[in-house]
Enzyme design. Sequence first.
Site: not given
Ligand code: FES
Length: 128
Positions: A33, A35, A58, A102
Site C-alpha cells: 500500500c 504507507d 491510512c 495496518c
Molecule cells: Fe496500508 Fe493501512 S492500508 S497501512
Amino acid sequence: MENQLVVDHFTNPRNIGDLPDAHGIGTYGAPDCGDYLVIYIKVNREKISDIKYKIYGCSTLIATTSMMTEMAKGKTIQEARLITGEDVVKALGGLPEDKTHCANLSITALHFTFQDFNKRKSLGWTRY
Ligand code: FES
C-alpha cells in the site's frame, strides 16, 4: 469507520512527533500500500520512557500506531516486544479484516526500532 475508539485515535493521535535525541529509530513501509512509518524511542532504566512517530499512511495505520505507542510506553523493551498486531486490534475494539495489516505494520516498525536501539547500545553509540 464506525468504531469510535479507532476514530478517536485517528483524529487525536497520541504521541505523534519525533525525538531529536532518540535512543532508537525504526522505519518500515508496506510494499503493497506504500504507507510508511518512522518510530523514535527513548529508554530510561530499561523502560521505554518516551515514544513518538511520524507517519504517511491510512487512517487505520494512524489509529493502530497511536494505540501501539500507548501500549508500549512505560514497558521494558522485552515486554513491548510481546505486543502483537492482534493485541493492538483487540485494544482498539476490532478492525475490519482487510485493515489488520495496518496494526502489523505498526508492530514491525516497532521491532525495527528495537533492533536499532540494540545496535546502538552494542556499539556504545547511545547513553541512556
Ligand atoms: Fe496500508 Fe493501512 S492500508 S497501512
